[in-house]
Design an enzyme around this catalytic site. Sequence first.
Site, PDB file in Angstrom:
ATOM      1  CD  GLU A   1      44.188  41.641  47.628  1.00 42.29           C
ATOM      2  OE1 GLU A   1      44.527  40.460  47.403  1.00 42.29           O
ATOM      3  OE2 GLU A   1      44.232  42.533  46.750  1.00 42.29           O
TER       4      GLU A   1
ATOM      5  CG  HIS B   1      36.210  47.945  40.235  1.00 40.50           C
ATOM      6  ND1 HIS B   1      36.160  46.983  39.255  1.00 40.50           N
ATOM      7  CD2 HIS B   1      37.514  48.187  40.474  1.00 40.50           C
ATOM      8  CE1 HIS B   1      37.394  46.663  38.896  1.00 40.50           C
ATOM      9  NE2 HIS B   1      38.240  47.369  39.626  1.00 40.50           N
TER      10      HIS B   1
END
Lengths: 408, 338
Positions: free
Chosen positions: B60, B129
């Site tokens: 990322e 999530h």
Amino acid sequence: MSEYKPLKFHVPEPPRRPGDEPDFSGVVIPEAGSVRRPPVDSSAADMKELASTMVRVLNKDGEAVGPWAEGLDDDILIQGLKNMIRVRAYDERMMTLQRQGKTSFYMKCTGEEAIAVGFRAAMEKGDMNFPTYRQQGLLLSTDYPLVDMICQILSNSRDPLKGRQLPIMYSSKEHGFFSISGNLGTQFIQAVGWAMASAIKGDTKIAAGWIGDGSTAETDFHAALVNASVYKPPVVLNIVNNQWAISSFRGIAGGDHATFGERALGYDFPALRVDGNDFLAVYAASKWAVERARRGFGPTLIEWVTYRVAPHSTSDDPSQYRPKEESSAWPLGDPILRLKNHLISRDLWSEERQTQTEAEYNDEIRAATKEAESYGVMGSGASPKDMFDDVYEEMPPHLREQRQKLGV
Amino acid sequence: MPQMSMIEAIRDAMDVKMGQDDDVVVYGEDVGYFGGVFRCTHGLQKKYGSHRVFDSPINESGIVGTAIGMGAYGIRPCIEIQFADYIYPAYDQIVSEAARLRYRSNKDFTAPITIRTPCGGGIFGGQTHSQSPESLFTHVSGVKTVIPSNPYDAKGLLIASIEDNDPVIFFEPKRLYNGPFDGHHDRPASNWSKHPLGDVPEGHYTVPIGKASVFSEGKDVTILTYGTMVFVAEAAKKETGIDAEIIDLRTLMPLDVDTIVESVKKTGRCMVLHEATQTSGFGAELSAQVQERCFYHLEAPVVRVCGFDTPYPHAQEWDYFPGPARVGRELKAMMEAV
């Protein structure tokens, strides 16, 4: 009872500490001219040993020898020497400004001048560097206005960055010098992204990333290498191994027994390990890697082996963690002296020209400093109004309100 | 007018911008050939080629770091972080670099990048999530924070974000990808084709960044909210009969203070509602803004209804998620307060 002995925790230590005699016996230095010069399209596998050895051109007699000495242009060497002299003079003058209380902070690159100056000479206009705070030579090798550079250090009314940045964190798109950040390693991956963009657009410009030995431990070092490995963009990734990260020796970055250059091999792109105090080697290796990138053969990692002669910054005292005489014992010597002696031996330079050049740059920098000081010192002249601009392209309402509350 | 899900609207926004501007590139993990784990980039690589839409390593910091470099070169990356829960490895690049680049270089360099990332809970996503980390970004000077609640806004705001010259964090409530969700997990899910906000114009249009919308007018209490909670608020309004004015903020930074103040001055009561954990969440900023600007119009203390100050749990999903029952209870309590 366990059949195993108690485990031991390993913390690397430099060979010598304050009060000890310096010891560089562990630094392996191959003979100048002994390392081959592979073609620029070589694969990493075909040139593995270049990540571990050391490309050197100048031998102990100051002669240029071996394959990396071929095709070096005398004018570039002379200009390189001049630029290095200029960088050192600049550093000395800025250090004085800090001691006089005219700026809060400065960082010298003493002993490392050849690397940035030599690399810059191998680049073309339009290429982009992503430097750290110790590559002032990249900017001082261009026609970037000296007065503006000093005004940034003084944070005054003519500071190109409007007093917003700590001294030495320059920025100049026009001169291929990306805005310096205080956060280490971040720019290494950004250089890869810039190079990816150049490839995406079918351009011919290349990027260069810069990082120190200590900062190779940062996560973004890996990010840069893996992305360079995957997309093969036109980037040269420079590690300046000056042996020290503030007070931590290279071993604390994991660089005591493996070279930093060897890091590239696991990512399948080539590395060069180069004598960073040998201007001829720096220029030749830079040319090689820049050419490789521009021809579309992908990235190169270069480990420049050098020594941080000066304190880390004006806030540092190296006598607290390393032997006092360590910098003079550094086996690769001084980059300015080595190039000077080489050029003198070839009748391309003289002691007189050396003295004269030093005097000229001292005068130039002294005059520029005087002019810069006329715009204010230590932040005086910077406008509080400028504090609120450029956070966003357009000032949002909450910032407008905060500015009005400050009454500016 | 075509009907689109939020996924299709987001994909269409990128399609429109890539068609108009060769400098727009799209990349992230699984974004290229596969078309994204949520299908948001489906078909784009086939249409525009792998030099403009491509897969990235699982890195990322690298995704955002390369995008900043590309922005400095002069192109316009629209990148994806697969889940907002995984944006933290890129936090240094966002906070220390993208957000400050214009400021620290006196606009010599800028970061015209858009970071798309699915956020929010209500999908049994568990701890990693489901998160809503918007306040970690609204606190950072130099980035804009956008969060749409429906297909129409999603397309218009995403086009506006890609065109914006400042870095934008574009949060996509994944619970709303296929249809509106009001917190009634025990009822059948509806989809966007049956909702007026699923009508999405073809081609180019924008929804301005920095402008809230009055989702539902009312006079009793103002509910300041965004993302999935817009529909939860609407359900609570219907179920309690309390005439709430629901404001969908759409952009958290810069915040549309005028729309907020106008509404609270009218209603005299204010609830702030978000999925994110309460303490130092964006609701704290909203609450402070209302208190500072509407103090003499307030008939009750500002109330915060938020996720609890715990990591997002799995089995306790519906105890954690601020559903219509909890919102309704809090609304009634507010109206009963003097």
